[in-house]
Design a protein around this motif. Structure first.
Motif, PDB file in Angstrom:
ATOM      1  N   HIS A 298       1.918  -2.059 -11.147  1.00 11.74           N
ATOM      2  CA  HIS A 298       1.468  -2.236  -9.926  1.00 11.74           C
ATOM      3  C   HIS A 298       1.532  -3.553  -9.469  1.00 11.74           C
ATOM      4  O   HIS A 298       1.137  -4.528 -10.113  1.00 11.74           O
TER       5      HIS A 298
ATOM      6  N   ALA B 181      -6.459   7.797  -2.988  1.00 10.97           N
ATOM      7  CA  ALA B 181      -5.451   7.020  -3.726  1.00 10.97           C
ATOM      8  C   ALA B 181      -4.474   6.342  -2.487  1.00 10.97           C
ATOM      9  O   ALA B 181      -3.966   7.229  -1.640  1.00 10.97           O
TER      10      ALA B 181
ATOM     11  N   GLN C 252      -9.784   3.460  -4.646  1.00 13.93           N
ATOM     12  CA  GLN C 252      -8.812   4.137  -5.332  1.00 13.93           C
ATOM     13  C   GLN C 252      -9.215   5.430  -5.946  1.00 13.93           C
ATOM     14  O   GLN C 252      -8.489   6.265  -6.117  1.00 13.93           O
TER      15      GLN C 252
ATOM     16  N   LEU D 264      -7.177   7.991 -10.536  1.00 12.98           N
ATOM     17  CA  LEU D 264      -7.097   7.951  -9.118  1.00 12.98           C
ATOM     18  C   LEU D 264      -7.705   9.071  -8.435  1.00 12.98           C
ATOM     19  O   LEU D 264      -7.724  10.441  -8.943  1.00 12.98           O
TER      20      LEU D 264
ATOM     21  N   GLY E 153      -0.465   6.876  -6.287  1.00 16.57           N
ATOM     22  CA  GLY E 153      -1.253   5.747  -5.408  1.00 16.57           C
ATOM     23  C   GLY E 153      -0.412   4.604  -5.292  1.00 16.57           C
ATOM     24  O   GLY E 153       0.823   4.547  -4.463  1.00 16.57           O
ATOM     25  N   LYS E 154      -0.724   3.356  -5.467  1.00 18.96           N
ATOM     26  CA  LYS E 154      -0.126   2.288  -5.463  1.00 18.96           C
ATOM     27  C   LYS E 154       0.823   1.803  -6.625  1.00 18.96           C
ATOM     28  O   LYS E 154       1.299   0.753  -6.732  1.00 18.96           O
TER      29      LYS E 154
ATOM     30  N   GLU F 235       1.000  -1.068  -0.037  1.00 16.55           N
ATOM     31  CA  GLU F 235       0.069   0.032  -0.020  1.00 16.55           C
ATOM     32  C   GLU F 235       1.061   1.024  -0.006  1.00 16.55           C
ATOM     33  O   GLU F 235       1.935   1.101  -0.160  1.00 16.55           O
TER      34      GLU F 235
ATOM     35  N   ASP G  20      -4.225  12.059  -3.224  1.00 14.70           N
ATOM     36  CA  ASP G  20      -3.314  11.320  -2.376  1.00 14.70           C
ATOM     37  C   ASP G  20      -3.623  12.050  -1.088  1.00 14.70           C
ATOM     38  O   ASP G  20      -3.490  13.072  -0.922  1.00 14.70           O
TER      39      ASP G  20
END
Length: 290
Positions: free
Chosen positions: A71, A176, A172, A140, A56-57, A3, A143
């Motif tokens: 990802h 995110a 997400q 997304l 994000g991820k 994560e 953040d």
């Protein structure tokens, strides 16, 4: 699943190691891992890495007008070595999904493997001209560690939302980077039930939750900073108070950490800290919403 904190740690580590390196080879080993065809992944070979960034991820490696984005999904991870092998991998064999080879200067050789355990393969690799060409990045939400993610932004997300707060934090497209583990930890820190409905939270509770997001993620990002990939999983586990600890003692109140299981995942929570002592039914339609 990696994560935001682990991906931030990976991104910072890769940026420090790969910036200025030249991609010499990219092997795609899994039939399903590469999600793009234009530009071809061979375009990356011979390019110098300009930097590495997190969305994000997602991790994006900038190779100068071409980006390698990946990802790690639920069971993926990254292995880094400065003693790489030149072995040509066979398609569809083993747990390695992709392998990158890079050089930095005449004497430094770098090898990176993207690996994925289990039979359900969802690790994804993209080669694009812009990171926002990746659908998952383009959609997304904000953040949570961005300076622009203030309390008013967060309150505006929650106010009209009829969904349970656990699912909202993991979405997400809403926020995110937060997944199953850190949503458990955030809700425990905020003393909120995972089944609470987002729009039912009053302003004081929204503030507590906002502060918990920053406290939990901030501490985890600090814990991950400077660590190599092979150390990040242990760093993540060491910070958890309820996630993955069903049946153990809550470090805050001493109650037993409980679990709610679903078809392909589970959440953990503390009844005393989060649900006024009530045990949540093992289904999403539990009546205990606060």
């Amino acid at each position: 699943m990696p994560e935001l904190p682990e991906v931030a740690g990976l991104s910072a580590f890769l940026d420090s190691q790969l910036r200025g390196a030249v991609m010499t080879q990219l092997q795609i080993v899994s039939f399903a891992v590469l999600k793009t065809a234009d530009p071809p992944y061979s375009t990356l070979e011979g390019r110098e890495i300009q930097g590495v960034q997190r969305y994000g991820k997602f991790i994006s490696i900038d190779a100068g007008n071409v980006f390698l984005v990946f990802h790690l999904a639920k069971a993926g991870w990254l292995r880094y070595t400065e003693s790489p092998t030149s072995t040509q991998l066979r398609m569809g064999k083993g747990h390695i999904a992709a392998r990158f080879a890079l050089t930095r200067g005449p004497d430094m050789h770098i090898g990176i493997d993207l690996t994925e355990a289990g039979t359900r393969k969802s690790l994804a690799v993209y080669v694009v001209r812009d990171p926002f060409d990746v659908p998952g990045i383009a959609t997304l939400g904000p953040d949570p560690l961005s300076p622009s993610f203030d309390i008013e932004t967060f309150a505006a997300i929650l106010a009209p939302n009829p969904h349970q707060i656990k699912g909202l934090l993991r979405n997400q497209g809403t926020i995110a980077g937060i997944g199953n583990a850190y949503s458990d930890e955030i809700l425990h820190a905020a003393r909120i039930s995972p089944f609470a409905v987002a729009k039912s939270l009053d302003r004081a509770t929204v503030q507590v939750l906002y502060d918990a997001i920053h406290a939990v993620l901030g501490a985890a990002v600090a814990e991950a900073a400077g660590k190599a990939p092979n150390e990040l999983k242990d760093a993540k586990r060491s910070t958890m108070r309820v996630h993955g600890r069903a049946g153990q003692v809550c470090p805050v109140c001493g109650d037993t950490v409980r679990e709610v299981s679903f078809a392909d995942t589970a959440l953990q929570y503390c009844p005393t800290c989060q649900t006024k002592g009530k045990i949540l039914a093992d289904r999403r339609t539990s009546k205990f919403l606060k």
